[in-house]
Motif scaffolding. Structure first.
Motif, PDB file in Angstrom:
ATOM      1  N   GLY A 252       0.794  -1.225   0.000  1.00 29.54           N
ATOM      2  CA  GLY A 252       0.000   0.000   0.000  1.00 29.54           C
ATOM      3  C   GLY A 252       0.824   1.271   0.000  1.00 29.54           C
ATOM      4  N   ASN A 253       2.152   1.143  -0.015  1.00 30.03           N
ATOM      5  CA  ASN A 253       3.017   2.322  -0.025  1.00 30.03           C
ATOM      6  C   ASN A 253       3.022   2.987  -1.393  1.00 30.03           C
ATOM      7  OD1 ASN A 253       4.291   0.000   1.698  1.00 30.03           O
ATOM      8  ND2 ASN A 253       4.855   1.894   2.724  1.00 30.03           N
ATOM      9  N   ILE A 254       2.870   4.307  -1.385  1.00 32.53           N
ATOM     10  CA  ILE A 254       2.929   5.070  -2.637  1.00 32.53           C
ATOM     11  C   ILE A 254       4.351   5.596  -2.774  1.00 32.53           C
ATOM     12  CG2 ILE A 254       2.057   7.073  -3.887  1.00 32.53           C
ATOM     13  CD1 ILE A 254      -0.556   6.770  -2.285  1.00 32.53           C
ATOM     14  N   SER A 255       5.116   4.989  -3.650  1.00 34.85           N
ATOM     15  CA  SER A 255       6.519   5.390  -3.826  1.00 34.85           C
ATOM     16  C   SER A 255       6.967   4.997  -5.219  1.00 34.85           C
ATOM     17  CB  SER A 255       7.402   4.726  -2.760  1.00 34.85           C
ATOM     18  OG  SER A 255       7.324   3.317  -2.873  1.00 34.85           O
ATOM     19  N   GLN A 256       8.269   5.139  -5.464  1.00 37.32           N
ATOM     20  CA  GLN A 256       8.872   4.719  -6.733  1.00 37.32           C
ATOM     21  C   GLN A 256       8.193   5.360  -7.950  1.00 37.32           C
ATOM     22  OE1 GLN A 256       8.476   0.389  -6.079  1.00 37.32           O
ATOM     23  NE2 GLN A 256      10.697   0.273  -6.019  1.00 37.32           N
ATOM     24  N   TYR A 257       8.604   6.574  -8.238  1.00 41.50           N
ATOM     25  CA  TYR A 257       8.080   7.275  -9.411  1.00 41.50           C
ATOM     26  C   TYR A 257       9.218   8.086 -10.020  1.00 41.50           C
ATOM     27  CZ  TYR A 257       4.660   9.838 -12.294  1.00 41.50           C
ATOM     28  OH  TYR A 257       3.927  10.363 -13.351  1.00 41.50           O
ATOM     29  N   HIS A 258       9.377   7.938 -11.305  1.00 36.98           N
ATOM     30  CA  HIS A 258      10.501   8.575 -12.004  1.00 36.98           C
ATOM     31  C   HIS A 258      10.529  10.081 -11.782  1.00 36.98           C
ATOM     32  CE1 HIS A 258      13.597   8.792 -15.136  1.00 36.98           C
ATOM     33  NE2 HIS A 258      12.950   9.826 -15.640  1.00 36.98           N
ATOM     34  N   TRP A 259       9.363  10.684 -11.629  1.00 36.39           N
ATOM     35  CA  TRP A 259       9.274  12.138 -11.490  1.00 36.39           C
ATOM     36  C   TRP A 259       8.960  12.579 -10.063  1.00 36.39           C
ATOM     37  CZ3 TRP A 259       7.170   9.420 -15.636  1.00 36.39           C
ATOM     38  CH2 TRP A 259       7.873   9.563 -16.843  1.00 36.39           C
ATOM     39  N   GLY A 260       9.241  11.706  -9.093  1.00 38.88           N
ATOM     40  CA  GLY A 260       9.145  12.085  -7.696  1.00 38.88           C
ATOM     41  C   GLY A 260       7.937  11.514  -6.973  1.00 38.88           C
ATOM     42  N   GLU A 261       8.181  11.030  -5.762  1.00 38.10           N
ATOM     43  CA  GLU A 261       7.116  10.418  -4.957  1.00 38.10           C
ATOM     44  C   GLU A 261       5.992  11.402  -4.653  1.00 38.10           C
ATOM     45  OE1 GLU A 261       6.694   8.677  -0.429  1.00 38.10           O
ATOM     46  OE2 GLU A 261       8.593   8.407  -1.470  1.00 38.10           O
ATOM     47  N   THR A 262       6.346  12.659  -4.357  1.00 39.01           N
ATOM     48  CA  THR A 262       5.315  13.651  -4.029  1.00 39.01           C
ATOM     49  C   THR A 262       4.399  13.892  -5.216  1.00 39.01           C
ATOM     50  OG1 THR A 262       6.787  14.737  -2.445  1.00 39.01           O
ATOM     51  CG2 THR A 262       4.903  16.011  -3.232  1.00 39.01           C
ATOM     52  N   ARG A 263       4.978  13.961  -6.408  1.00 38.20           N
ATOM     53  CA  ARG A 263       4.151  14.165  -7.593  1.00 38.20           C
ATOM     54  C   ARG A 263       3.225  12.973  -7.827  1.00 38.20           C
ATOM     55  NH1 ARG A 263       7.755  16.315 -10.875  1.00 38.20           N
ATOM     56  NH2 ARG A 263       6.871  18.408 -11.047  1.00 38.20           N
ATOM     57  N   LYS A 264       3.710  11.781  -7.568  1.00 46.09           N
ATOM     58  CA  LYS A 264       2.871  10.583  -7.706  1.00 46.09           C
ATOM     59  C   LYS A 264       1.693  10.664  -6.751  1.00 46.09           C
ATOM     60  CE  LYS A 264       3.171   5.512  -7.756  1.00 46.09           C
ATOM     61  NZ  LYS A 264       4.104   4.363  -7.813  1.00 46.09           N
ATOM     62  N   LYS A 265       1.945  11.053  -5.516  1.00 48.05           N
ATOM     63  CA  LYS A 265       0.865  11.210  -4.545  1.00 48.05           C
ATOM     64  C   LYS A 265      -0.131  12.270  -5.005  1.00 48.05           C
ATOM     65  CE  LYS A 265       3.444   9.787  -0.419  1.00 48.05           C
ATOM     66  NZ  LYS A 265       4.056  10.230   0.862  1.00 48.05           N
ATOM     67  N   ALA A 266       0.386  13.357  -5.554  1.00 49.54           N
ATOM     68  CA  ALA A 266      -0.487  14.428  -6.024  1.00 49.54           C
ATOM     69  C   ALA A 266      -1.407  13.943  -7.146  1.00 49.54           C
ATOM     70  CB  ALA A 266       0.356  15.617  -6.511  1.00 49.54           C
ATOM     71  N   ILE A 267      -0.866  13.175  -8.084  1.00 47.62           N
ATOM     72  CA  ILE A 267      -1.679  12.680  -9.202  1.00 47.62           C
ATOM     73  C   ILE A 267      -2.733  11.696  -8.711  1.00 47.62           C
ATOM     74  CG2 ILE A 267      -1.668  11.473 -11.422  1.00 47.62           C
ATOM     75  CD1 ILE A 267       1.230  12.419 -11.802  1.00 47.62           C
ATOM     76  N   ILE A 268      -2.323  10.766  -7.837  1.00 45.03           N
ATOM     77  CA  ILE A 268      -3.262   9.771  -7.309  1.00 45.03           C
ATOM     78  C   ILE A 268      -4.399  10.456  -6.557  1.00 45.03           C
ATOM     79  CG2 ILE A 268      -3.508   7.956  -5.557  1.00 45.03           C
ATOM     80  CD1 ILE A 268      -0.704   6.969  -6.413  1.00 45.03           C
ATOM     81  N   GLY A 269      -4.057  11.411  -5.700  1.00 46.26           N
ATOM     82  CA  GLY A 269      -5.086  12.126  -4.946  1.00 46.26           C
ATOM     83  C   GLY A 269      -5.972  12.972  -5.828  1.00 46.26           C
ATOM     84  N   TRP A 270      -5.379  13.582  -6.842  1.00 46.76           N
ATOM     85  CA  TRP A 270      -6.130  14.443  -7.778  1.00 46.76           C
ATOM     86  C   TRP A 270      -7.156  13.625  -8.557  1.00 46.76           C
ATOM     87  CZ3 TRP A 270      -6.029  15.082 -13.288  1.00 46.76           C
ATOM     88  CH2 TRP A 270      -6.499  16.310 -13.763  1.00 46.76           C
ATOM     89  N   GLU A 271      -6.757  12.445  -9.030  1.00 50.72           N
ATOM     90  CA  GLU A 271      -7.696  11.588  -9.759  1.00 50.72           C
ATOM     91  C   GLU A 271      -8.828  11.118  -8.854  1.00 50.72           C
ATOM     92  OE1 GLU A 271      -4.959   9.678 -13.351  1.00 50.72           O
ATOM     93  OE2 GLU A 271      -5.599   8.386 -11.716  1.00 50.72           O
ATOM     94  N   ALA A 272      -8.472  10.700  -7.626  1.00 50.52           N
ATOM     95  CA  ALA A 272      -9.494  10.242  -6.684  1.00 50.52           C
ATOM     96  C   ALA A 272     -10.446  11.370  -6.319  1.00 50.52           C
ATOM     97  CB  ALA A 272      -8.828   9.690  -5.428  1.00 50.52           C
ATOM     98  N   SER A 273      -9.909  12.579  -6.186  1.00 43.43           N
ATOM     99  CA  SER A 273     -10.735  13.742  -5.856  1.00 43.43           C
ATOM    100  C   SER A 273     -11.711  14.052  -6.979  1.00 43.43           C
ATOM    101  CB  SER A 273      -9.844  14.967  -5.597  1.00 43.43           C
ATOM    102  OG  SER A 273      -8.957  14.733  -4.539  1.00 43.43           O
ATOM    103  N   TYR A 274     -11.239  13.914  -8.215  1.00 41.09           N
ATOM    104  CA  TYR A 274     -12.107  14.192  -9.355  1.00 41.09           C
ATOM    105  C   TYR A 274     -13.309  13.252  -9.368  1.00 41.09           C
ATOM    106  CZ  TYR A 274     -13.633  15.307 -14.081  1.00 41.09           C
ATOM    107  OH  TYR A 274     -14.388  15.701 -15.149  1.00 41.09           O
ATOM    108  N   LEU A 275     -13.070  11.988  -9.064  1.00 38.86           N
ATOM    109  CA  LEU A 275     -14.179  11.031  -9.003  1.00 38.86           C
ATOM    110  C   LEU A 275     -15.166  11.394  -7.899  1.00 38.86           C
ATOM    111  CD1 LEU A 275     -12.372   7.588  -9.510  1.00 38.86           C
ATOM    112  CD2 LEU A 275     -13.692   8.898 -11.179  1.00 38.86           C
ATOM    113  N   GLU A 276     -14.657  12.030  -6.859  1.00 42.95           N
ATOM    114  CA  GLU A 276     -15.492  12.409  -5.721  1.00 42.95           C
ATOM    115  C   GLU A 276     -16.464  13.529  -6.090  1.00 42.95           C
ATOM    116  OE1 GLU A 276     -16.617  12.441  -1.568  1.00 42.95           O
ATOM    117  OE2 GLU A 276     -15.302  11.051  -2.636  1.00 42.95           O
ATOM    118  N   VAL A 277     -16.001  14.453  -6.953  1.00 49.06           N
ATOM    119  CA  VAL A 277     -16.793  15.666  -7.195  1.00 49.06           C
ATOM    120  C   VAL A 277     -17.630  15.600  -8.469  1.00 49.06           C
ATOM    121  CG1 VAL A 277     -15.189  17.111  -5.909  1.00 49.06           C
ATOM    122  CG2 VAL A 277     -14.856  16.833  -8.376  1.00 49.06           C
ATOM    123  N   VAL A 278     -17.392  14.615  -9.351  1.00 50.47           N
ATOM    124  CA  VAL A 278     -18.192  14.559 -10.585  1.00 50.47           C
ATOM    125  C   VAL A 278     -19.451  13.738 -10.354  1.00 50.47           C
ATOM    126  CG1 VAL A 278     -16.266  14.875 -12.153  1.00 50.47           C
ATOM    127  CG2 VAL A 278     -16.882  12.554 -11.438  1.00 50.47           C
TER     128      VAL A 278
END
Length: 278
Positions: A252-278
């Motif tokens: 369940g760890n969010i890590s290992q991303y060529h362009w940075g772990e923080t950016r990976k977390k941001a994308i994952i959260g952003w996609e999940a958030s979009y599903l929440e509001v549509v």
């Protein structure tokens, strides 16, 4: 720095701060102070960027939430099949078609291909987009450093003619993070047959969903090739469109991303958030 870049930089700083101080569960006031904003303005910034509050957003990044997502997609082949039947796989994802290079093209390492590129701003910072002369996307890199991104592009396509052009790239750039776009995008992938097989499998992970490296290996009928699968995912040349950010560790760890772990977390959260509001 544009307003979008400044917004993402503050989002990035807040995600990093929360990750580092997760045990003590920092309050809104504390996080806002860390990014030099009032609680009111920080809350507004976050909702404008993600569509949900910081507190809600963080729930999508917990290990507990990640494990639930992994459980839902434990059999990625079934998930891909069900989603394909219902048509919901394309509800938010762009229609992406990966075309592998022919053996001859691969051997020539891009000789005879003209590539146009430029830099654009996404919800996750600056990115480099490169397209071929017949409008196939051949590279997307998040670009904290433009010179480094240009060098990576040249290394990927060192036998090609590479030209910086806003005119040739802007129309495609506008579609990439537009969740309402239905225009298909062609991707020309420069990789081995095994890598292309892995990248194609990533397109089967539904928007806002997560899966494990093991599930991807099983989907391509190579359950013991975890290291090779991980390497192929790590060498994905087309960020976001080929959604390697949706693959996480089985724990369940969010890590290992060529362009940075923080950016990976941001994308994952952003996609999940979009599903929440549509």
């Amino acid at each position: 720095m544009t307003q979008k870049e400044m917004d993402y930089e503050r989002i990035k700083q807040s995600i990093e701060y929360i990750s580092e101080n997760y045990i003590k569960q920092p309050e809104l006031n504390e996080i806002a102070e860390h990014v030099h904003l009032s609680p009111y303005h920080f809350q507004r910034l976050f909702i404008r960027w993600a569509g949900v509050s910081p507190k809600k957003f963080l729930q999508y990044l917990t290990i507990e939430n990640s494990k639930q997502k992994l459980e839902e997609s434990s059999n990625l082949a079934e998930v891909a099949y069900d989603v394909g039947l219902s048509g919901t796989s394309r509800l938010h994802d762009l229609f992406i078609n990966i075309e592998g290079m022919t053996p001859y093209q691969y051997k020539q390492k891009g000789a005879g291909i003209t590539i146009y590129y430029d830099f654009f701003i996404s919800p996750f910072g600056k990115f480099l987009l490169a397209v071929t002369n017949n409008n196939k996307v051949c590279s997307i890199q998040f670009a904290d450093d433009e010179i480094f991104a240009e060098e990576e592009l040249k290394n990927q396509w060192f036998n090609s003619t590479i030209i910086r052009s806003r005119e040739k790239t802007a129309l495609i750039a506008d579609k990439i993070f537009n969740l309402k776009s239905t225009d298909p995008i062609q991707v020309l992938a420069k990789g081995t047959p095994f890598q292309i097989k892995v990248w194609e499998s990533l397109l089967k992970i539904p928007f806002g969903q997560l899966t494990s490296y093991q599930s991807v290996a099983e989907l391509i009928n190579k359950p013991k090739a975890l290291q090779a699968v991980g390497s192929a995912i790590g060498n994905n040349p087309v960020a976001y469109l080929i959604p390697c950010h949706r693959v996480i560790r089985k724990a369940g760890n969010i890590s290992q991303y060529h362009w940075g772990e923080t950016r990976k977390k941001a994308i994952i959260g952003w996609e999940a958030s979009y599903l929440e509001v549509v």
